[in-house]
Design an enzyme around this catalytic site. Structure first.
Site, short mmCIF file in Angstrom:
data_model
loop_
_atom_site.label_atom_id
_atom_site.label_comp_id
_atom_site.label_asym_id
_atom_site.label_seq_id
_atom_site.Cartn_x
_atom_site.Cartn_y
_atom_site.Cartn_z
N GLU A 87 36.02 37.03 31.94
CA GLU A 87 36.47 38.03 32.92
C GLU A 87 35.36 38.44 33.89
OE1 GLU A 87 37.28 37.99 29.74
OE2 GLU A 87 39.46 37.92 29.75
N HIS A 110 47.25 44.96 23.69
CA HIS A 110 48.11 44.51 24.79
C HIS A 110 48.87 45.68 25.38
CE1 HIS A 110 47.39 40.85 22.44
NE2 HIS A 110 47.51 40.22 23.59
#
Ligand SMILES: Cc1ncc(C[n+]2csc(CCOP(=O)(O)OP(=O)(O)O)c2C)c(N)n1
Ligand SMILES: [Mg+2]
Length: 739
Positions: free
Chosen positions: A469, A539
């Site tokens: 990322e 999530h």
């Protein structure tokens, strides 16, 4: 993948008679110039140290001991043509590229006229747009991924030269304010210390550079220490060259970086390899650090005299001096004369810099955002186009938020060839032949929002990134610095944290810290939020207030399809970095579906939407709480006759204070509702502002409804208990209305 190890000595290549003798291609005049730069660099350090002791400057970082490799790199590369991401020890490189000592002293005193930052950054944090020296920061290693993006940007321009042009006919966007320049054989330079090679971002950058065969030179200036930590404790086996030797596509050099001639030879080979398009190069330069880490450090605490004396024998200043004398290039008189000239020049520069004016205090908020294009302005206010009615007499199809985001991306990519999309899994299929042979349909993202874009626009505009990322955001930042518009995807908000250094310390602050010298208007699309039944801790997270807390970053959080389309288009066309938060639960919700509002539909940032007007209570919210709050408000009206004014902020930074204030002045009651954990959340700021600025309008305390202060659990019963539900909102609204 040649590997060249240059002997640690001043290498000399005889070439003809003495006067025309070349030294690894350097003429006698160039060598004199090299010495002048090396000596100047050291003396600028000495002057700064004195100024710091006299409290006339406020910080000092020296380039002492690194001058040899710096001047060599400067002579081998071209300022204003190649691109540079130098770290704080690269004073000699910057001087070789054309930065003046006066420029450097201006930064030391923090002058308004400091060309690097206008008094915003400490010395040795270089930024000189015309020389292509890109603004540098303090976090060790964060420049490296941006250099990868810069090299990728240069290559993109070479392949898409037409994209550099701005069509005059289009409505204004960021392109009007970005001069693009590129050369087909340009090279990007990035440097770092031996300690910095331990940062994960370094390895992400090496991988990306090797994968992309990029024209990028990594220069590791190995002085054997990272503050007090010696190299054998820092780097497994003690040699970074050995560790990186397995990377494919690289050209490797290991050289005595205190020897400018050998360093120049190494750099020449590295530059040639990159210019010819073979791939990246790695120059490992062994240097010394004679002045401790900084003025705040005393290396005698961890280095014995004998070790320091051994280093001193390799001092590039004296070595170069001896070399010039030995080769008869300069005699003692010539050296004295050169040094006298430098001293006079430096004294003049210091005197002038000490008279320079400081920046005006009221200038501090200049350039947090683009001064050219305000995304809250009417430029971004366009009308939705009514969709063509189907011929069968039915209503136009209402599209999901996911559909409209995809359609907006597609239309914007069509309109603007500078847009590139990358991230994890965003491509249709990296193995293109599968697509060509129609063996597979393609994926296009884990939520399928980029489906079809690679097939339509090609794999140099839509591609998968390695699972890293920081690299996604860092590379995007470098590309945007070069004028591209990366629209990158972070697959789940829960995994944005490796990119946090890039977002907070780089992306958001580049314009401000360079005093508007550089900008990087990247769009980061992020799937966020819970209410997923099964999403669990990793999530389902929110956490938007962590990002609204960052000056320089726009933060958007739409709750319905049409807003998502209009705000995404504004995000793409605007001139600031934007975090575009897409709620996963809303992607395909039946709430808020709409027809596509057309290829130019935009919503200005910072304009809330009144979802339903009311007179008794104001509810301020956004994201997935909007439909839940609407449900609660409708029930409250049905059952109690309470009319709630429901405000969907849509954009969190900037946010629409005027709409909130007008509503609370009317209803005299305010409830702030959000999905994130209650404490220290986004709603705390809104509540504080209401309490502060609308105190005399309130008939009740300002209340908040939010998630419990825990992470989101897997079991749906637990998730329901943790996240704010319509009934929680209903009860809070009812209680506040009755207060
Ligand atoms: C991410 C980060 N961690 C820690 C620091 C504090 N720090 C500044 S320089 C430095 C050592 C760097 O060593 P090296 O990379 O070898 O470069 P050198 O200073 O020796 O040239 C450290 C730990 C920082 N600036 N950034
Ligand atoms: Mg070091």
């Amino acid at each position: 993948m040649a590997t060249t190890k240059t002997d640690p000595k001043l290498a000399v290549t005889a070439n003809g008679a003495k006067k025309s003798k070349l030294y690894e291609g350097l003429t006698r005049d160039q060598l004199i110039q090299a010495y002048r730069i090396i000596y100047t660099s050291r003396r600028v350090d000495d002057k700064e140290i004195l100024l710091k002791r006299q409290q006339k400057i406020y910080f000092q970082m020296s380039g002492a001991g690194h001058e040899g490799i710096g001047v060599a790199a400067g002579l081998a590369l071209k300022p204003g043509y190649d691109w540079f991401y130098p770290y704080y020890r690269d004073r000699a490189l910057c001087l070789a590229l054309g930065v003046t000592p006066y420029d450097m002293f201006l930064q030391g005193v923090g002058a308004a006229d400091d060309p690097s930052s206008g008094g915003r950054q400490m010395p040795s944090h270089w930024s000189y747009p015309s020389l292509h020296i890109v603004t540098q920061s303090s976090p060790t290693g964060s420049q490296i991924l941006q250099a990868v993006g810069c090299a990728e940007g240069g290559r993109y321009w070479a392949r898409h030269p037409n994209a550099a042009e701005v069509p005059a006919s289009t409505s204004p966007d960021y392109r009007r304010f970005k001069n693009v320049s590129f050369h087909d054989d340009e090279v990007t330079y990035v440097s770092l210390g031996d300690g910095t090679s331990s940062e994960g971002e370094f390895w992400e950058a090496m991988n990306a550079a090797a994968l992309g065969k990029l024209p990028l030179i990594f220069c590791v200036e190995d002085n054997g220490y990272a503050i007090s930590v010696p190299v054998e404790v820092q780097t497994a086996g003690g040699s970074i060259s050995r560790l990186v030797s397995g990377f494919p596509n690289f050209h490797f050099e290991e050289v005595d970086g205190t020897d400018p001639v050998a360093s120049y030879a190494a750099f020449q080979r590295a530059v040639r390899y990159c210019r010819e398009g073979h791939g990246p190069a790695f120059v490992h330069a062994h240097v010394i650090r004679p002045y401790s880490h900084s003025l705040s450090d005393d290396e005698r605490l961890y280095r014995p005299d004998a070790e320091r004396e051994r280093d001193a024998q390799r001092d590039p200043v004296t070595r170069m001096q001896m070399f010039l004398l030995r080769e008869g290039i300069l005699d003692e008189k010539g050296i004295n004369q050169l040094e006298k000239e430098v001293e006079a020049e430096l004294q003049q520069a210091v005197d002038k810099a000490l008279e320079a004016l400081p920046p005006a205090p009221e200038s501090v908020t200049n350039f947090v955002y683009s001064p050219d294009l305000d995304p809250a302005s009417s430029t971004f206010e366009t009308q939705a186009i009514a969709p063509e009615a189907p011929t069968d007499g039915k209503k136009p199809a209402a599209k999901t938020m996911a559909d409209l985001i995809t359609m907006t991306l597609r239309d914007e990519m069509q309109r603007d060839e500078r847009i590139v999309i990358f991230g994890e899994d965003v491509a249709d299929c990296s193995r293109e032949e599968y697509l060509k042979r129609k063996l597979v349909k393609g994926k296009g993202g884990v939520f399928k929002l980029t489906f079809g874009l690679q097939c339509e626009f090609g794999n140099d505009r839509v591609f998968n990134a390695p699972l890293a990322e920081a690299a996604i955001v860092g590379r995007a930042t470098g590309m945007a610095t070069r004028g591209l518009k990366p629209v990158v995807e972070i697959q789940f908000f829960d995994y944005i944290w490796p990119a946090m250094m890039q977002i907070r310390d780089e992306l958001s602050v580049i314009r401000w810290r360079s005093n508007n010298g550089f900008s990087c208007p990247v769009v980061i699309r992020v799937a966020i939020g819970g209410y997923l039944t099964g999403g669990a801790i990793y999530h389902s997270q929110c956490g938007e207030s962590i990002f609204t807390h960052i000056p320089g970053l726009r933060v958007v959080f739409p709750s319905n399809s049409q807003d998502a389309a209009g705000l995404l288009r504004t995000a793409i066309r605007c001139d600031d970095p934007v975090l575009f938060l897409e709620h996963k639960r809303l992607y395909r919700e039946s709430f808020g579906r709409a027809a596509y509002p057309g290829p130019d539909y935009m919503i200005p940032f910072g304009k809330a939407k009144v979802v339903q007007p009311g007179t008794d209570l104001t509810v301020i919210t956004y994201g997935a709480v909007v439909p839940r709050a609407l449900q609660a408000a409708q029930k409250l009206e049905r059952e109690q006759g309470v009319k709630v004014e429901l405000i969907d902020l849509r954009c969190l930074n900037p946010f629409d204070w005027d709409t909130i204030a007008a509503s609370v002045a009317k209803t005299n009651r305010a409830l702030v509702a959000y999905e994130d954990t209650l404490s220290w959340g986004y709603g705390a700021e809104i509540a504080a502002r209401i309490a502060d600025q609308l105190f005399d309008k309130l008939d009740a305390p300002v209340r908040r409804v939010a998630a419990k202060d825990v992470f989101v659990a897997y079991q749906p019963i637990l998730e329901d208990a943790i996240l704010p539900q319509p009934n929680d909102l209903f009860l809070a609204m009812k209680e506040l209305a009755e207060y």
